[in-house]
Write a protein that holds these residues in place. Structure first.
Motif, short mmCIF file in Angstrom:
data_model
loop_
_atom_site.label_atom_id
_atom_site.label_comp_id
_atom_site.label_asym_id
_atom_site.label_seq_id
_atom_site.Cartn_x
_atom_site.Cartn_y
_atom_site.Cartn_z
N MET A 66 0.87 -1.23 0.04
CA MET A 66 -0.08 0.04 0.12
C MET A 66 0.74 1.18 0.06
O MET A 66 1.86 1.28 0.81
N ILE A 67 0.43 2.18 -0.89
CA ILE A 67 1.08 3.33 -0.73
C ILE A 67 0.20 4.32 0.23
O ILE A 67 -0.63 4.71 -0.17
N ASN B 199 8.29 19.61 -3.00
CA ASN B 199 8.69 19.11 -4.20
C ASN B 199 7.73 18.11 -4.43
O ASN B 199 7.61 18.03 -5.89
N ILE B 200 7.08 17.33 -3.72
CA ILE B 200 6.20 16.38 -4.07
C ILE B 200 5.08 17.33 -4.65
O ILE B 200 4.55 16.61 -5.75
N ALA B 201 4.53 18.12 -4.20
CA ALA B 201 3.67 18.94 -4.84
C ALA B 201 3.71 19.35 -6.02
O ALA B 201 3.24 19.61 -7.06
N SER C 107 -7.61 13.39 -1.46
CA SER C 107 -6.09 13.86 -0.81
C SER C 107 -5.34 12.62 -1.37
O SER C 107 -5.83 11.57 -1.27
N ILE C 108 -4.17 12.96 -2.07
CA ILE C 108 -3.27 11.61 -2.51
C ILE C 108 -1.99 11.66 -1.82
O ILE C 108 -1.60 12.71 -1.27
N GLN D 193 7.08 5.32 -6.39
CA GLN D 193 5.63 5.54 -5.59
C GLN D 193 4.86 6.79 -6.31
O GLN D 193 3.70 6.46 -6.68
N GLN D 194 5.40 7.83 -6.37
CA GLN D 194 4.60 9.03 -6.75
C GLN D 194 4.40 8.97 -8.33
O GLN D 194 3.18 9.05 -8.63
N GLY D 195 5.18 8.34 -9.04
CA GLY D 195 4.92 7.88 -10.24
C GLY D 195 3.92 7.07 -10.64
O GLY D 195 3.02 7.24 -11.60
#
Ligand SMILES: Cc1ncc(COP(=O)(O)O)c(C=O)c1O
Length: 383
Positions: free
Chosen positions: A1-2, A267-269, A358-359, A369-371
């Motif tokens: 799970m992410i 950065n994630i945003a 929300s992610i 994971q973000q990809g």
């Protein structure tokens, strides 16, 4: 799970907690408590702070210390986790629920003015509800998801109408508004260090303020209002709200990572915004001008007519691929327990609750994971 947002401990947490256990300083006094108070209040630029068991108790104490009384009215964001509304109710005051505005999803400050102008009168420094005669004592802007409320306008209104501003900054540590840290604008502000927050102490909270009387009253109330060093004398109804040294030890280690964590969230945003902006029917999270958003929870909006599925269907689609996502809170005016309170607005918070998601955005979210999150959203849009 992410997962959506989980804590990250790769610093001095073990060492500081071990120190507490080795020295026996495990309870609600000790050097880490003082240090954590100094570090956190220093980081937001406030003069002082008192560490407590959680963000909800911080809000309760801040409202009491700002002299909110039973039957007063307190204006508060309608689109929020329930804690600030509950804290207002613990004091016996009545929340007035102010709708969100669609761009930033924060409290719509224009509605605050409209309510005060149309429904209240201001005489001899006191604002009262014209119909009920109740005093309007305070306003609690809740900076949700890491983004600040429009504080310049709100502070102007509060000054005009003699209201105390107590910031619920529990979700927005690390954010700033026109160069001032969130949590250093109102008369007092509250933070939470729950496990899902930007930095955590397991559970914990803090009231910070530039007004030392407010901090000292909050501290007094948090320690059962014991008024004598030796004798068990108590001069008010107090609470057992103090943070433990073990929690504060974790907090001190986490504070050493604060700017790194904020940079990671931003950065994630930036990656999400760049990758999702062109998907038809997806609205990315917006950072208002003059604001530095801490992006505690990166939140998109889904227009089902264009995207092809609604936010809950997308949530299930993500979940099928092992990705956690979460809708926003049911607006406070829609909760039966708040049925008797005034709601000021036109349904914006309800629309946001329907469309927003929300992610994943933990500070340790990997590029891979973000990809995957981005790919699943892109694939869903093409179905
Ligand atoms: C907006 C808001 N206010 C207050 C709180 C309460 O904090 P705590 O859970 O530490 O009591 C939370 C979250 O937990 C929150 O999201």
């Amino acid at each position: 799970m992410i997962p959506l947002s989980t804590p990250f401990f790769d610093g001095n947490e073990w060492q500081y907690v071990k120190d507490c256990l080795d020295t026996g300083w495990v309870s609600s006094a000790g050097q880490y408590v003082n240090r954590f108070e100094q570090l956190l209040s220093g980081a937001v630029g406030a003069r002082s702070g008192v560490a407590v068991v959680n963000g909800t108790s911080a809000l309760h104490l801040a409202l009491l210390a700002a002299n909110v009384q039973p039957d007063d009215e307190v204006l508060v964001s309608d689109l929020t986790f329930v804690a600030p509304i509950n804290a207002i109710r613990y004091t016996g005051a009545r929340p007035v629920l102010i709708d969100a505005e669609p761009e930033t999803m924060q409290m719509n400050v224009k509605l605050v003015r409209e309510y005060l102008e149309n429904k209240c009168s201001f005489r001899q420094g006191v604002t009262r509800n014209k119909k009920s005669g109740r005093k309007v004592a305070a306003v609690v802007p809740v900076h949700i998801l890491g983004h600040p409320v429009d504080m310049s306008s709100l502070m102007d209104i509060a000054e005009e109408y003699g209201l105390s501003v107590i910031e619920d900054a529990t979700e927005s540590l690390g954010a700033s508004y026109k160069g001032t840290s969130v949590g250093n604008i109102g008369v007092a502000s509250c933070f939470s260090f729950n496990g899902n927050k930007l930095l955590t102490t397991g559970g914990g909270g803090m009231v910070v303020s530039n007004n030392l009387d407010i901090v000292s009253l909050a501290r007094h109330l948090s320690t059962q209002a014991k008024s004598d060093e030796v004798e068990y004398d108590h001069d008010m109804i107090g609470y057992n709200y103090r943070m433990t040294n073990i929690q504060a030890a974790i907090g001190c280690a986490q504070m050493e990572k604060l700017s790194e964590f904020v940079a990671k969230k931003r950065n994630i945003a930036a990656v999400y915004s760049r990758e999702l902006v062109d998907i038809p029917g997806v609205q990315i999270m917006i950072e208002a001008p003059d604001v530095t958003c801490a992006y505690w929870l990166y939140t998109i909006r889904v227009d089902d007519r264009i995207f092809g599925m609604n936010s809950r269907e997308l949530m299930r689609c993500l979940s099928d691929q092992g990705i956690q996502s979460r809708p926003l809170w049911k607006p406070m005016h829609e909760l039966a327990i708040n049925g008797s309170f005034t709601y000021v607005g036109g349904g914006c918070s309800s629309a946001l609750q329907r469309d927003a998601l929300s992610i994943p955005c933990s500070v340790h979210l990997s590029n891979v994971q973000q990809g995957k999150v981005i790919d699943v959203i892109k694939m869903a849009s093409r179905r």
